[in-house]
Design an enzyme around this catalytic site. Structure first.
Site, PDB file in Angstrom:
ATOM      1  CE  LYS A 125      -1.267   3.163   2.489  1.00 17.71           C
ATOM      2  NZ  LYS A 125      -1.339   3.890   3.747  1.00 17.71           N
ATOM      3  CG  ASP A 143      -7.077   2.913   2.224  1.00 21.69           C
ATOM      4  OD1 ASP A 143      -7.892   2.496   1.370  1.00 21.69           O
ATOM      5  OD2 ASP A 143      -7.239   3.985   2.817  1.00 21.69           O
TER       6      ASP A 143
END
Length: 212
Positions: A125, A143
């Site tokens: 991420k 996320d």
DNA sequence: ATCCCGAGGG
DNA sequence: CCCTCTGGAT
């Protein structure tokens, strides 16, 4: 236009509507260069952007360069970032990240995802955030918001963020990944809240399988 | 009690 | 695969 029935059809429609609603969606982590964005994104794990932005002015003033951060006193660093949570591991990761930047990447933040994820505290991420926001390269950060909205909208059934990333990636051109992620996050914060989604105010309600 | 732009380790 | 790391907000 008819209701999209396939995940891809919905993804394209969702992307189009969110682009209309949030045309200038930007990363809300305060930063002036790739190094600062990298540090801020490491701090953002399980923490709000607003909270990260309260500590980064002090952090960046005290450690302006990777070299400064690599040489940081860990106790002092922990004190500066404490309110962002997980502060012991984050402090260790920031120093480790900066040390590797200095010794293996010439003090520069790398652009390659495999290089980025070699850095301490940098997972998929965070690497994708740096790629898409700092370098304008293809990167689809998944996320908690992107995962939650993608599942609610019926774009994927996967729980694993890496699977979500790859499924979403097939629906949209790489040049749109970054903005799509940013817009899902913004919509997740403003409308499609984790606990109490405001479906009555959602511009996606008519095509959302979870709307009630 | 649950969530916030997760990642590392066992 | 699981668990742990943490403070702040709701």
């Amino acid at each position: 236009m008819g209701k999209p029935r396939s995940p891809k059809g919905r993804a394209v429609e969702v992307a189009s509507r969110l682009a209309g609603e949030y045309p200038g969606a930007e990363c809300e982590l305060t930063h002036r260069n790739p190094f600062e964005l990298l540090a801020a994104t490491i701090l953002s794990a399980q923490c709000t952007d607003a909270r990260v932005n309260m500590v980064t002015p002090n952090l960046f003033a005290r450690y302006p360069t990777p070299q400064d951060l690599a040489n940081a006193d860990i106790s002092e660093l922990e004190g500066i970032i404490r309110s962002t949570g997980f502060y012991q591991s984050k402090a260790k990761n920031l120093i480790g990240m900066a040390t590797k930047l200095v010794h293996q990447f010439g003090g520069e933040v790398p652009r390659d995802l495999d290089d980025l994820t070699q850095l301490a505290g940098v997972g998929r991420k965070t690497g994708n955030v740096v790629r898409s926001v700092a370098f304008n390269l293809p990167g689809l950060p998944v996320d908690t918001h992107v995962g939650r909205l993608s599942r609610r909208l019926g774009l994927t059934t996967a729980e694993d963020p890496v699977k979500v990333e790859h499924e979403l990636g097939k629906f949209l051109p790489p040049t749109e990944w970054g903005h799509f992620s940013l817009r899902l996050i913004l919509h997740g914060r403003r409308v499609c809240d984790a606990r109490k989604p405001r479906c009555g105010d959602c511009l996606l309600a008519d095509i959302c399988p979870s709307s009630r």
